[in-house]
Design a protein around this motif. Structure first.
Motif, PDB file in Angstrom:
ATOM      1  N   ALA A  58       0.829  -1.214   0.000  1.00  0.00           N
ATOM      2  CA  ALA A  58       0.000   0.000   0.000  1.00  0.00           C
ATOM      3  C   ALA A  58       0.861   1.261   0.000  1.00  0.00           C
ATOM      4  O   ALA A  58       0.547   2.242  -0.681  1.00  0.00           O
ATOM      5  N   ILE A  59       1.942   1.231   0.750  1.00  0.00           N
ATOM      6  CA  ILE A  59       2.844   2.383   0.804  1.00  0.00           C
ATOM      7  C   ILE A  59       3.536   2.576  -0.542  1.00  0.00           C
ATOM      8  O   ILE A  59       3.570   3.685  -1.088  1.00  0.00           O
ATOM      9  N   ARG A  60       4.087   1.505  -1.077  1.00  0.00           N
ATOM     10  CA  ARG A  60       4.805   1.616  -2.351  1.00  0.00           C
ATOM     11  C   ARG A  60       3.892   2.119  -3.466  1.00  0.00           C
ATOM     12  O   ARG A  60       4.344   2.813  -4.383  1.00  0.00           O
TER      13      ARG A  60
ATOM     14  N   GLY B  98      10.401   0.626   9.263  1.00  0.00           N
ATOM     15  CA  GLY B  98      11.517   1.536   9.051  1.00  0.00           C
ATOM     16  C   GLY B  98      11.670   1.796   7.568  1.00  0.00           C
ATOM     17  O   GLY B  98      11.639   0.867   6.763  1.00  0.00           O
ATOM     18  N   MET B  99      11.802   3.057   7.206  1.00  0.00           N
ATOM     19  CA  MET B  99      11.947   3.427   5.806  1.00  0.00           C
ATOM     20  C   MET B  99      13.160   4.328   5.651  1.00  0.00           C
ATOM     21  O   MET B  99      13.333   5.265   6.434  1.00  0.00           O
TER      22      MET B  99
ATOM     23  N   ALA C 292       8.005  14.606  -0.143  1.00  0.00           N
ATOM     24  CA  ALA C 292       7.016  13.967  -1.011  1.00  0.00           C
ATOM     25  C   ALA C 292       6.504  12.673  -0.381  1.00  0.00           C
ATOM     26  O   ALA C 292       5.313  12.355  -0.458  1.00  0.00           O
ATOM     27  N   ILE C 293       7.401  11.936   0.262  1.00  0.00           N
ATOM     28  CA  ILE C 293       6.995  10.703   0.942  1.00  0.00           C
ATOM     29  C   ILE C 293       6.069  11.030   2.101  1.00  0.00           C
ATOM     30  O   ILE C 293       5.043  10.363   2.301  1.00  0.00           O
TER      31      ILE C 293
ATOM     32  N   VAL D 238      13.671   3.589  -2.332  1.00  0.00           N
ATOM     33  CA  VAL D 238      13.272   3.666  -0.933  1.00  0.00           C
ATOM     34  C   VAL D 238      13.352   2.260  -0.347  1.00  0.00           C
ATOM     35  O   VAL D 238      12.789   1.324  -0.902  1.00  0.00           O
ATOM     36  N   ALA D 239      14.078   2.112   0.753  1.00  0.00           N
ATOM     37  CA  ALA D 239      14.159   0.821   1.444  1.00  0.00           C
ATOM     38  C   ALA D 239      13.132   0.805   2.565  1.00  0.00           C
ATOM     39  O   ALA D 239      12.978   1.793   3.285  1.00  0.00           O
ATOM     40  N   ILE D 240      12.423  -0.312   2.691  1.00  0.00           N
ATOM     41  CA  ILE D 240      11.412  -0.461   3.749  1.00  0.00           C
ATOM     42  C   ILE D 240      11.671  -1.785   4.453  1.00  0.00           C
ATOM     43  O   ILE D 240      11.785  -2.829   3.807  1.00  0.00           O
ATOM     44  N   ASP D 241      11.770  -1.735   5.801  1.00  0.00           N
ATOM     45  CA  ASP D 241      12.030  -2.933   6.599  1.00  0.00           C
ATOM     46  C   ASP D 241      11.029  -3.049   7.743  1.00  0.00           C
ATOM     47  O   ASP D 241      10.572  -2.043   8.283  1.00  0.00           O
TER      48      ASP D 241
END
Length: 175
Positions: free
Chosen positions: A31-33, A63-64, A73-74, A41-44
């Motif tokens: 949903a975020i992507r 964690g992003m 923008a994010i 963008v790295a997401i963990d």
């Protein structure tokens, strides 16, 4: 939103690990992507819900990592899908609520090479690899909740010395 997640604002409770949390994390990342601007963008999955077998607050910690240029923008994209921007706290903190006061997600937006993010990942990985450390951490969290009658204030700080000691031992082992 799954009922498997959430605590009323200001409260603490630990629940047994729920294997479904990994699927909820994956769905949230998708949903975020879907709303993120172009760019790397790295997401963990961080925090206790990312550690199988660890009792946790039923709140997903995400964690992003994104460049400072991307972060505004994010932030706008995250707010657009229901996150609330809480400002600078261990990175820039965004939370998601259900029913107005039930926190379901904490999202920490970090700049690349932020040592706080690296520490989150290192501690998560240590807990995943060492059942004794994981269980000792769970016992500590339960004790803190008993000592504070479940009040949120001071919970993170009370865990700090344990986390610092574990990371310090890891650093010595790496030398």
């Amino acid at each position: 939103m799954s009922e498997a997640l959430g605590l009323r604002q200001g409260t603490l409770d630990l629940v047994p690990h729920d294997p479904f949390w990994a699927a909820l994390f994956a769905a949230e990342v998708a949903a975020i992507r879907a709303v993120l601007p172009p760019g790397r963008v790295a997401i963990d999955h961080i925090g206790s819900t990312a550690v199988p077998g660890l009792a946790a607050k039923p709140i997903l910690d995400i964690g992003m990592l994104a460049s400072p240029i991307q972060q505004e923008a994010i932030a706008a994209a995250l707010v657009g899908i229901g996150y609330i921007d809480r400002g600078e706290r261990s990175g820039r903190l965004f939370i998601r609520l259900r029913d107005g006061d039930i926190r379901t997600h904490n999202l920490h937006l970090y700049a690349p090479n932020d040592p706080a993010f690296a520490r989150q990942i290192a501690f998560r990985d240590m807990l995943r690899a060492d059942a004794g450390l994981r269980d000792a951490y769970a016992d500590l969290k339960r004790q803190i909740i008993r000592d504070t009658d479940g009040r949120r204030a001071g919970y993170a700080e009370a865990k700090g010395p344990f986390i610092e000691a574990a990371l310090s031992l890891r650093s010595r082992d790496d030398d």
